[in-house]
Design a protein around this motif. Structure first.
Motif, PDB file in Angstrom:
ATOM      1  N   ILE A  70       0.810  -1.239   0.027  1.00 39.76           N
ATOM      2  CA  ILE A  70      -0.199   0.104  -0.175  1.00 39.76           C
ATOM      3  C   ILE A  70       0.874   1.185   0.166  1.00 39.76           C
ATOM      4  CG2 ILE A  70      -1.819   1.158   1.453  1.00 39.76           C
ATOM      5  CD1 ILE A  70      -2.744  -1.416   0.248  1.00 39.76           C
ATOM      6  N   ASP A  71       0.583   2.136  -0.780  1.00 41.17           N
ATOM      7  CA  ASP A  71       1.604   3.430  -0.924  1.00 41.17           C
ATOM      8  C   ASP A  71       0.893   4.513  -0.056  1.00 41.17           C
ATOM      9  OD1 ASP A  71      -0.554   4.664  -2.227  1.00 41.17           O
ATOM     10  OD2 ASP A  71       0.533   5.203  -4.006  1.00 41.17           O
ATOM     11  N   ASN A  74      -0.663   6.894  -0.547  1.00 41.44           N
ATOM     12  CA  ASN A  74      -1.983   7.473  -0.794  1.00 41.44           C
ATOM     13  C   ASN A  74      -3.023   6.554  -0.552  1.00 41.44           C
ATOM     14  OD1 ASN A  74      -1.017  10.102  -1.577  1.00 41.44           O
ATOM     15  ND2 ASN A  74      -1.005   9.335  -3.748  1.00 41.44           N
ATOM     16  N   LYS A 101      -3.262   3.527  -2.063  1.00 38.45           N
ATOM     17  CA  LYS A 101      -3.343   2.805  -3.097  1.00 38.45           C
ATOM     18  C   LYS A 101      -2.576   1.471  -2.962  1.00 38.45           C
ATOM     19  CE  LYS A 101      -4.712   2.988  -7.530  1.00 38.45           C
ATOM     20  NZ  LYS A 101      -5.739   3.891  -8.324  1.00 38.45           N
ATOM     21  N   ARG A 102      -3.291   0.472  -3.377  1.00 42.54           N
ATOM     22  CA  ARG A 102      -2.221  -0.728  -3.484  1.00 42.54           C
ATOM     23  C   ARG A 102      -1.424  -0.896  -4.697  1.00 42.54           C
ATOM     24  NH1 ARG A 102      -2.176  -5.421  -1.199  1.00 42.54           N
ATOM     25  NH2 ARG A 102      -3.783  -5.093   0.267  1.00 42.54           N
ATOM     26  N   ARG A 157      10.283   4.077   1.900  1.00 40.89           N
ATOM     27  CA  ARG A 157       9.604   3.937   0.756  1.00 40.89           C
ATOM     28  C   ARG A 157       8.192   3.942   0.530  1.00 40.89           C
ATOM     29  NH1 ARG A 157      13.966   1.876  -1.036  1.00 40.89           N
ATOM     30  NH2 ARG A 157      13.181   1.309  -2.989  1.00 40.89           N
ATOM     31  N   SER A 158       7.765   5.064   0.884  1.00 39.25           N
ATOM     32  CA  SER A 158       6.315   5.469   0.978  1.00 39.25           C
ATOM     33  C   SER A 158       6.026   6.874   0.762  1.00 39.25           C
ATOM     34  CB  SER A 158       5.551   4.957   2.235  1.00 39.25           C
ATOM     35  OG  SER A 158       4.200   5.373   2.178  1.00 39.25           O
ATOM     36  N   ILE A 195       5.524  10.421  -0.379  1.00 35.76           N
ATOM     37  CA  ILE A 195       6.043  10.968  -1.597  1.00 35.76           C
ATOM     38  C   ILE A 195       6.489  12.482  -1.685  1.00 35.76           C
ATOM     39  CG2 ILE A 195       4.605  11.722  -3.703  1.00 35.76           C
ATOM     40  CD1 ILE A 195       2.792   9.283  -2.979  1.00 35.76           C
ATOM     41  N   ARG A 230       9.539   6.735  -8.967  1.00 42.74           N
ATOM     42  CA  ARG A 230       8.429   5.818  -9.228  1.00 42.74           C
ATOM     43  C   ARG A 230       7.758   6.207 -10.297  1.00 42.74           C
ATOM     44  NH1 ARG A 230       5.515   3.686  -4.265  1.00 42.74           N
ATOM     45  NH2 ARG A 230       6.982   2.042  -4.380  1.00 42.74           N
ATOM     46  N   ARG A 238       4.146   5.496 -12.241  1.00 38.46           N
ATOM     47  CA  ARG A 238       2.986   4.843 -11.930  1.00 38.46           C
ATOM     48  C   ARG A 238       2.173   4.591 -13.329  1.00 38.46           C
ATOM     49  NH1 ARG A 238       1.216   5.970  -6.523  1.00 38.46           N
ATOM     50  NH2 ARG A 238      -0.942   5.841  -7.181  1.00 38.46           N
ATOM     51  N   LYS A 242      -4.432  -8.630  -6.263  1.00 38.06           N
ATOM     52  CA  LYS A 242      -5.528  -7.919  -5.646  1.00 38.06           C
ATOM     53  C   LYS A 242      -5.607  -6.674  -6.279  1.00 38.06           C
ATOM     54  CE  LYS A 242      -4.572  -9.961  -1.341  1.00 38.06           C
ATOM     55  NZ  LYS A 242      -3.730  -9.895   0.154  1.00 38.06           N
ATOM     56  N   TYR A 243      -5.630  -6.395  -7.517  1.00 39.96           N
ATOM     57  CA  TYR A 243      -5.714  -5.351  -8.563  1.00 39.96           C
ATOM     58  C   TYR A 243      -4.853  -4.224  -8.201  1.00 39.96           C
ATOM     59  CZ  TYR A 243      -9.818  -8.223  -9.657  1.00 39.96           C
ATOM     60  OH  TYR A 243     -10.608  -9.270 -10.046  1.00 39.96           O
ATOM     61  N   ALA A 244      -3.713  -4.787  -7.935  1.00 42.26           N
ATOM     62  CA  ALA A 244      -2.848  -3.543  -7.503  1.00 42.26           C
ATOM     63  C   ALA A 244      -2.293  -2.903  -8.758  1.00 42.26           C
ATOM     64  CB  ALA A 244      -1.556  -4.114  -6.663  1.00 42.26           C
ATOM     65  N   LEU A 245      -1.971  -1.645  -8.428  1.00 45.57           N
ATOM     66  CA  LEU A 245      -1.407  -0.540  -9.762  1.00 45.57           C
ATOM     67  C   LEU A 245      -0.065  -1.218 -10.054  1.00 45.57           C
ATOM     68  CD1 LEU A 245      -2.155   2.040 -11.508  1.00 45.57           C
ATOM     69  CD2 LEU A 245      -0.841   3.304  -9.624  1.00 45.57           C
TER      70      LEU A 245
END
Lengths: 175, 667
Positions: A158-159, A161, A163-164, B206-207, B209, B234, B236, B257-260
């Motif tokens: 999970i980032d 925001n 979001k996964r 690592r999180s 932004i 990163r 996206r 799990k539908y991760a971006l």
């Protein structure tokens, strides 16, 4: 007479082989032996291709009946594959439903089970092919933790925001 | 998925969601606290706000003011495109407008100042120069609030506190072999990753932004950063735009799990006065004989194809608004009988009306991430469903079949859209061992078998020829895409019948009378009558060799003898020519009507649906050989679609005709 002796020798050889083979089968069926028995590269080559995946119909919860559906895709006709389930302590198998044949390569089985203790447990699956009267086997382990069934190591995170995300590694060129 | 040499399934999952406005129950104590807080905050600067609500208010009408957030302060370089990302929240209603204004500093040309996201090009300055901007958000009760943000433009040289990091983001694009039509791993193009979201992320956790921007149309990005720290870049897998044209398109891993998907570069230490150039590349993962590393290029190859589609739409409508779209791809995605996306079983590549596209990724069997034609084809279904009205019922289809006219139009349009967006009539779909083989069709060849209004090849060929500049026999037309777009977005949404090549050409002719004859010629080359065309194609004579294909529409007269209508599975079942028949019911007087349909043979089972401009008004689908429906109908032109249930629900049924009597009476 000579012919008779040769025939007798062949029959004796077959009888000897017949007596030996069931012993090796019984070894393979022994659960303790299965775990420790190494599979050499040459043995592995002889084995059939079998893919396994699974889904759950409910979240795994303590002391309740849960259902797992295990899906198989085999390089062999599914009819000559035998599936056995071996749970670690903490998992109690309640019922194994009849196999559902999807096509001549794919089939699925449903298992009702109960988790009787907290922590991580494993459900091992032993698939046996009886092709050519030889037994070869494959084992898989489904890790089960109370509260959820972990399909495999979860690579997504999970980032910031919320979001996964699924991270791919880039080639970086720094100047 | 694809049409050529391969069957496809096109799903339609209708959502029942409604966007109803929430009603707020006001808690008086909470309200009093908020009002007090607002009075306190009214004296503060720096991003808190000056609330205002027009007119006098009474206790029962008190509006809770919205909150405004003007985003993070930024430090940027001269000439850099600066994006101001604001947002607003209204707890008792909704935000109705955004307004950006520059408060101080060298004047800049602010673009899209009336939307949440505005932008400007940073001017060249001699020294670090702060610019102050204010965001005003207004709610649906005319209450407003403001937020402030400072953008600092760096001078010609870096100051002592700032570092820069910039570079290009690229991906491996695998081209097709022009002979076998499979992927040619010896022919890889390095292409820029265009217009996607790129971030600086703090490497320590690592999180966090640190900064966000977008790559340019050539894949470049740049950031100006403060202080010393370890970070990483990163990228996206997201295409987003919230002003002018609006879209939010992402590529996700349905198996995880539908991760971006994100592409992370290696960690790098930034410190004041460093100017770092970091190029970021997404590799295909191909080793020479197989994929032996993660296929990082795939999500960006998919987005690259979609970006071309978005640019095409923007060429027709600079303010096009598209709903959120998720593209589901992963190496586990394989063809299956059932849809179980969580374990990679997706039937085949397809669009679902939940606004999801699913793409195959199964190496050595069928992968579609580099098949631009397939990606664009599925995106076209999404476009038709979003900006127009898709009447297609989906189902298996191929270019050689005679299809229901709704399916033929939907698939033909999707093929043509793919070729128009790539500006290339060649349509390729790779598959097989090492993805080395594939199918191919050239929409400009115009030589499809089974030509006619029921063939997706004919439909695609006509639509592509309307656009392309390579004119050949019977093709003298080269229209901008806008002319096609206008018919889809303005006329097809209002069409009384079902959307087909006939309705499309009918409205295209009305909009472009000067080329009416050329349009007829183009259609005639595909055995479609368009010289004498009305809304319901009454003059069409090509029945495709079927007993129950014509007329396309039959008038269902009120209080007259029932009509005899035939359906057929002579060209296959489920979605083929004559599986469905169309009747027009012109209601000139509102009232209650009874519609009956009876099968000639007891084993048949008539079903029908009544549509008003594409929306289902009522369905009659009970088991048995007789169907009866009483319904209140207002004045309007209704389209009744009749089928034999056993024709469309049994994929193996073929070669049978069924007759029904159908009538309507006013009660």
């Amino acid at each position: 007479m000579k012919v008779f002796l040769i025939s007798l020798l062949i029959v004796m050889s077959c009888l000897f082989a017949y007596l030996i083979l069931p012993n090796s089968e019984s070894k393979l069926d022994d659960k303790n032996n299965l775990k420790s028995k190494p599979v050499s590269r040459s043995q592995y080559k002889q084995s059939f291709e079998l893919k396994m995946d699974w889904i759950i119909e409910n979240e795994i919860s303590l002391n309740e009946e849960n259902v797992i559906e295990v899906l198989f895709e085999s390089s062999l006709d599914q009819g000559i594959i035998k599936i056995q389930y071996q749970p670690t302590p903490g998992i109690e198998i309640l019922n194994i439903h009849n196999r559902v044949i999807l096509n001549n390569r794919q089939f699925k089985e449903k298992i009702d089970l109960k988790i009787t203790a907290n922590g991580r447990h494993y459900l091992s699956i032993i698939a046996t092919s009886l092709k050519d009267n030889q037994q070869v086997f494959k084992t898989f382990s489904i890790p089960i933790v109370c509260g959820k069934l972990s399909k495999k190591k979860d690579r997504s995170t999970i980032d910031a925001n919320g979001k996964r995300i699924f991270s791919l590694k880039a080639k970086s060129d720094i100047k | 998925m694809s049409l050529i040499g391969k069957k496809m399934v096109h799903f339609y999952y209708k959502n029942g969601s409604n966007s109803q406005k929430n009603k707020l129950k006001i808690n008086p104590i909470n309200l009093l606290f908020k009002l007090t807080l607002m009075l306190v905050l009214a004296g503060c600067g720096g991003g808190s706000s000056e609330g205002s609500s027009k007119g006098s208010i009474t206790a029962s009408e008190i509006n809770i003011l919205p909150t405004a957030n003007a985003g993070n302060h930024q430090t940027v370089l001269a000439n850099q495109e600066v994006i101001l990302v604001g947002n607003g929240v209204d707890t008792d209603g909704e935000i109705t407008s955004f307004r950006w204004e520059q408060i101080s500093g060298e004047t800049v040309n602010l673009k899209n100042s009336n939307s949440a996201t505005a932008s400007f090009a940073a001017p060249i300055v001699n020294e670090a120069t702060p610019l102050l901007f204010m965001l005003t958000v207004t709610d649906d009760s005319d209450g407003s609030n403001t937020g402030l943000v400072t953008i600092t433009i760096l001078g010609g040289e870096l100051d002592g506190e700032t570092s820069t990091i910039s570079g290009q983001v690229t991906f491996d694009s695998i081209n097709h072999n022009p002979n076998q039509h499979g992927l040619d791993y010896e022919n890889i193009s390095i292409k820029p990753v265009r217009n996607v979201v790129v971030q600086v992320v703090d490497a320590s956790d690592r999180s966090t932004i640190v900064a966000t921007a977008k790559t340019t149309a050539t894949g470049y990005y740049s950031f100006a950063l403060q202080g010393s720290k370890e970070i990483f870049i990163r990228v996206r897998a997201e295409l987003r735009n919230s002003s002018g044209s609006r879209y939010d398109i992402s590529v996700v891993n349905n198996f995880e799990k539908y991760a971006l998907y994100v592409l992370d570069a290696e960690d790098i230490f930034i410190s004041p006065e460093r100017a770092i150039q970091l190029n970021v590349h997404a590799s295909s993962g191909w080793s020479g004989t197989k994929y032996n590393a993660e296929r990082a290029a795939a999500p960006f190859a998919i987005l690259d194809a979609i970006y071309d589609c978005v640019k095409l739409l923007e060429s027709a409508d600079s303010n096009v608004k598209l709903p959120k779209l998720k593209v589901n791809w992963c190496p586990e995605n394989k063809a299956s009988e059932e849809m179980k996306a969580e374990i990679g079983e997706i039937v085949t590549s397809h669009f679902s009306s939940t606004n999801d596209i699913y793409l195959l990724g199964n190496a050595d069997v069928d992968t579609d991430e580099f098949d631009k034609s397939i990606i664009m084809h599925e995106f076209a279904h999404y476009v038709e469903a979003s900006i127009s009205r898709s009447d297609s019922i989906g189902g298996m289809h191929s270019v050689t079949e005679k299809l229901d006219m709704r399916v033929a139009f939907g698939e033909g349009f999707a093929n043509a859209f793919a070729c128009i967006a790539s500006n290339n009539p060649e349509y390729r779909d790779s598959f097989g061992l090492e993805q080395s083989t594939g199918s191919y069709k050239n929409l400009d060849d115009n030589n499809f078998s089974s030509t006619g209004w029921y063939n997706e090849g004919s439909v695609g060929s006509i639509l592509y020829d309307l656009f392309d500049t390579e004119n050949e026999d019977n093709d003298s037309i080269s229209l901008p895409f806008k002319n096609i777009y206008d018919v889809l977005s303005k006329d097809h949404v209002q069409n009384d019948g079902v959307n087909s090549i006939f309705s499309f050409l009918f409205y295209l002719k009305i909009r472009n009378p000067e080329i009416s004859e050329s349009i007829s010629l183009l259609a005639s080359a595909q055995d479609i009558e368009a010289s004498n065309l009305d809304e319901f194609a009454s003059f069409e004579t090509n029945d495709g060799g079927g007993a129950h294909a014509l007329p396309l529409y039959t008038d269902l007269k009120i209080d007259e003898s029932p009509l005899i209508i035939g359906t057929s599975v002579e060209f296959g079942s489920t979605n083929k020519l004559s599986n469905y028949r169309y009747l027009i019911l012109n209601i000139t007087e509102s009232g209650e009507y009874k519609i009956t349909a009876n099968a000639e043979k007891p084993e048949n089972d008539p079903d029908f649906k009544i549509f008003l401009k594409g929306e289902v008004i009522k369905s009659a689908a009970r088991p048995g050989s007789k169907e009866e429906l009483s319904i209140q109908l207002n004045v309007g032109v209704y389209c009744l679609v009749l089928r034999n249930y056993i024709d469309v629900e049994d994929p193996g049924r073929a070669g049978v005709s069924s007759l029904f009597t159908i009538g309507v009476e006013k009660l």
